[in-house]
Structure formats: C-alpha cells, structure tokens
Design a protein around this motif. Structure first.
Motif, PDB file in Angstrom:
ATOM      1  N   MET A  32       6.363  -0.925 -46.030  1.00 32.69           N
ATOM      2  CA  MET A  32       6.016  -0.661 -44.645  1.00 32.69           C
ATOM      3  C   MET A  32       4.543  -0.283 -44.506  1.00 32.69           C
ATOM      4  O   MET A  32       3.897  -0.650 -43.539  1.00 32.69           O
ATOM      5  N   GLU A  33       4.036   0.443 -45.501  1.00 34.87           N
ATOM      6  CA  GLU A  33       2.641   0.868 -45.448  1.00 34.87           C
ATOM      7  C   GLU A  33       1.695  -0.338 -45.428  1.00 34.87           C
ATOM      8  O   GLU A  33       0.684  -0.324 -44.719  1.00 34.87           O
ATOM      9  N   SER A  34       2.043  -1.381 -46.189  1.00 36.26           N
ATOM     10  CA  SER A  34       1.187  -2.567 -46.225  1.00 36.26           C
ATOM     11  C   SER A  34       1.124  -3.246 -44.859  1.00 36.26           C
ATOM     12  O   SER A  34       0.070  -3.750 -44.456  1.00 36.26           O
ATOM     13  N   TRP A  35       2.254  -3.260 -44.121  1.00 31.50           N
ATOM     14  CA  TRP A  35       2.262  -3.841 -42.776  1.00 31.50           C
ATOM     15  C   TRP A  35       1.350  -3.062 -41.835  1.00 31.50           C
ATOM     16  O   TRP A  35       0.611  -3.659 -41.040  1.00 31.50           O
ATOM     17  N   LEU A  36       1.397  -1.739 -41.927  1.00 32.17           N
ATOM     18  CA  LEU A  36       0.536  -0.907 -41.081  1.00 32.17           C
ATOM     19  C   LEU A  36      -0.936  -1.136 -41.405  1.00 32.17           C
ATOM     20  O   LEU A  36      -1.782  -1.225 -40.505  1.00 32.17           O
ATOM     21  N   PHE A  37      -1.220  -1.226 -42.697  1.00 32.04           N
ATOM     22  CA  PHE A  37      -2.598  -1.452 -43.140  1.00 32.04           C
ATOM     23  C   PHE A  37      -3.090  -2.816 -42.635  1.00 32.04           C
ATOM     24  O   PHE A  37      -4.200  -2.937 -42.090  1.00 32.04           O
ATOM     25  N   LEU A  38      -2.258  -3.853 -42.789  1.00 28.36           N
ATOM     26  CA  LEU A  38      -2.641  -5.180 -42.301  1.00 28.36           C
ATOM     27  C   LEU A  38      -2.797  -5.190 -40.777  1.00 28.36           C
ATOM     28  O   LEU A  38      -3.716  -5.829 -40.251  1.00 28.36           O
ATOM     29  N   ALA A  39      -1.929  -4.485 -40.082  1.00 27.55           N
ATOM     30  CA  ALA A  39      -2.037  -4.402 -38.624  1.00 27.55           C
ATOM     31  C   ALA A  39      -3.342  -3.726 -38.206  1.00 27.55           C
ATOM     32  O   ALA A  39      -4.006  -4.160 -37.259  1.00 27.55           O
ATOM     33  N   LEU A  40      -3.714  -2.679 -38.921  1.00 25.82           N
ATOM     34  CA  LEU A  40      -4.976  -1.992 -38.639  1.00 25.82           C
ATOM     35  C   LEU A  40      -6.168  -2.922 -38.866  1.00 25.82           C
ATOM     36  O   LEU A  40      -7.091  -2.980 -38.050  1.00 25.82           O
ATOM     37  N   ILE A  41      -6.121  -3.678 -39.952  1.00 26.88           N
ATOM     38  CA  ILE A  41      -7.191  -4.633 -40.228  1.00 26.88           C
ATOM     39  C   ILE A  41      -7.243  -5.692 -39.126  1.00 26.88           C
ATOM     40  O   ILE A  41      -8.328  -6.074 -38.666  1.00 26.88           O
ATOM     41  N   LEU A  42      -6.077  -6.139 -38.676  1.00 24.13           N
ATOM     42  CA  LEU A  42      -6.032  -7.128 -37.605  1.00 24.13           C
ATOM     43  C   LEU A  42      -6.628  -6.575 -36.313  1.00 24.13           C
ATOM     44  O   LEU A  42      -7.393  -7.266 -35.633  1.00 24.13           O
ATOM     45  N   VAL A  43      -6.325  -5.336 -35.992  1.00 27.17           N
ATOM     46  CA  VAL A  43      -6.880  -4.713 -34.787  1.00 27.17           C
ATOM     47  C   VAL A  43      -8.406  -4.610 -34.887  1.00 27.17           C
ATOM     48  O   VAL A  43      -9.126  -4.947 -33.944  1.00 27.17           O
ATOM     49  N   VAL A  44      -8.894  -4.176 -36.035  1.00 29.68           N
ATOM     50  CA  VAL A  44     -10.344  -4.073 -36.238  1.00 29.68           C
ATOM     51  C   VAL A  44     -10.984  -5.454 -36.110  1.00 29.68           C
ATOM     52  O   VAL A  44     -12.039  -5.608 -35.487  1.00 29.68           O
ATOM     53  N   ALA A  45     -10.350  -6.477 -36.687  1.00 26.55           N
ATOM     54  CA  ALA A  45     -10.871  -7.843 -36.596  1.00 26.55           C
ATOM     55  C   ALA A  45     -10.888  -8.336 -35.154  1.00 26.55           C
ATOM     56  O   ALA A  45     -11.846  -8.996 -34.727  1.00 26.55           O
ATOM     57  N   LEU A  46      -9.842  -8.013 -34.406  1.00 22.90           N
ATOM     58  CA  LEU A  46      -9.794  -8.411 -32.999  1.00 22.90           C
ATOM     59  C   LEU A  46     -10.876  -7.715 -32.185  1.00 22.90           C
ATOM     60  O   LEU A  46     -11.553  -8.346 -31.370  1.00 22.90           O
ATOM     61  N   VAL A  47     -11.040  -6.422 -32.398  1.00 26.44           N
ATOM     62  CA  VAL A  47     -12.079  -5.668 -31.677  1.00 26.44           C
ATOM     63  C   VAL A  47     -13.467  -6.197 -32.035  1.00 26.44           C
ATOM     64  O   VAL A  47     -14.324  -6.360 -31.172  1.00 26.44           O
ATOM     65  N   GLY A  48     -13.651  -6.492 -33.326  1.00 22.89           N
ATOM     66  CA  GLY A  48     -14.945  -7.009 -33.780  1.00 22.89           C
ATOM     67  C   GLY A  48     -15.128  -8.498 -33.563  1.00 22.89           C
ATOM     68  O   GLY A  48     -16.176  -9.047 -33.872  1.00 22.89           O
ATOM     69  N   VAL A  70      -2.639 -15.076 -41.783  1.00 26.31           N
ATOM     70  CA  VAL A  70      -2.045 -15.868 -42.870  1.00 26.31           C
ATOM     71  C   VAL A  70      -1.336 -14.961 -43.866  1.00 26.31           C
ATOM     72  O   VAL A  70      -0.207 -15.243 -44.285  1.00 26.31           O
ATOM     73  N   VAL A  71      -1.973 -13.861 -44.236  1.00 25.69           N
ATOM     74  CA  VAL A  71      -1.347 -12.934 -45.186  1.00 25.69           C
ATOM     75  C   VAL A  71      -0.075 -12.338 -44.580  1.00 25.69           C
ATOM     76  O   VAL A  71       0.951 -12.222 -45.268  1.00 25.69           O
ATOM     77  N   MET A  72      -0.113 -11.983 -43.315  1.00 24.44           N
ATOM     78  CA  MET A  72       1.086 -11.444 -42.658  1.00 24.44           C
ATOM     79  C   MET A  72       2.197 -12.495 -42.611  1.00 24.44           C
ATOM     80  O   MET A  72       3.376 -12.179 -42.828  1.00 24.44           O
ATOM     81  N   LEU A  73       1.824 -13.738 -42.357  1.00 28.23           N
ATOM     82  CA  LEU A  73       2.805 -14.820 -42.362  1.00 28.23           C
ATOM     83  C   LEU A  73       3.404 -14.992 -43.756  1.00 28.23           C
ATOM     84  O   LEU A  73       4.620 -15.151 -43.901  1.00 28.23           O
ATOM     85  N   PHE A  74       2.563 -14.953 -44.775  1.00 24.66           N
ATOM     86  CA  PHE A  74       3.056 -15.045 -46.155  1.00 24.66           C
ATOM     87  C   PHE A  74       4.039 -13.920 -46.461  1.00 24.66           C
ATOM     88  O   PHE A  74       5.031 -14.135 -47.150  1.00 24.66           O
ATOM     89  N   LYS A  75       3.746 -12.720 -45.967  1.00 17.52           N
ATOM     90  CA  LYS A  75       4.646 -11.591 -46.214  1.00 17.52           C
ATOM     91  C   LYS A  75       5.999 -11.786 -45.521  1.00 17.52           C
ATOM     92  O   LYS A  75       7.013 -11.313 -46.019  1.00 17.52           O
ATOM     93  N   LEU A  76       6.006 -12.488 -44.396  1.00 16.94           N
ATOM     94  CA  LEU A  76       7.253 -12.724 -43.674  1.00 16.94           C
ATOM     95  C   LEU A  76       8.169 -13.721 -44.386  1.00 16.94           C
ATOM     96  O   LEU A  76       9.383 -13.610 -44.320  1.00 16.94           O
ATOM     97  N   LEU A  77       7.572 -14.685 -45.043  1.00 13.57           N
ATOM     98  CA  LEU A  77       8.343 -15.738 -45.690  1.00 13.57           C
ATOM     99  C   LEU A  77       8.770 -15.292 -47.088  1.00 13.57           C
ATOM    100  O   LEU A  77       7.927 -14.932 -47.905  1.00 13.57           O
TER     101      LEU A  77
END
Length: 78
Positions: free
Chosen positions: A1-17, A28-35
C-alpha cells in the motif's frame, strides 16, 4: 500500500509541475502494478531500463543525420 501512496504522490507532483514524461512513466508503473503477470517484468525493466532509455534517446538524436537534416556541413560550422 505504501508504494501506491508514494507513486500517487509522485503523480501529483508531476501533474502540478506539468512534467509529461514523469506523468507517463508513473502511469505506466502504476498500470504494471495493477496487472498480475507483470510483476516478473519489473526487475528486468529496473535492471535494463536505463540502457533501453539511452538507446531510444540515441536513436532520436541520430534521426536528423539519417534524414539529411544534419550533415558534415553543419558539423564543420559547429
């Protein structure tokens, strides 16, 4: 679960930036984690990803030479 939160935080920072490359990479990494079957690919991508990326960038740099947009004349000018 921690990895999902970390990836979500990175995604938010990327979106803001507005960093499209990081948005795509995180998605892509999040999609890989889902499959489920991709969990075996992740170590390979981690180990070889930098080399693949450098190769893709090198190809992109060499395309103008291959298409004739850059030639020896331009090299001499530089």
């Amino acid at each position: 679960m921690e990895s999902w939160l970390f990836l979500a935080l990175i995604l938010v920072v990327a979106l803001v930036g507005k960093n499209i490359s990081l948005i795509i990479a995180t998605g892509v990494v999040m999609l890989f984690k889902l499959l489920p079957f991709t969990s075996k690919w992740l170590p390979t991508i981690q180990a070889k990803g930098i080399n693949w990326g450098v190769t893709v960038i090198s190809v992109a740099i060499l395309i103008p030479i291959a298409t004739g947009q850059i030639g020896f004349k331009d090299l001499i000018k530089t």
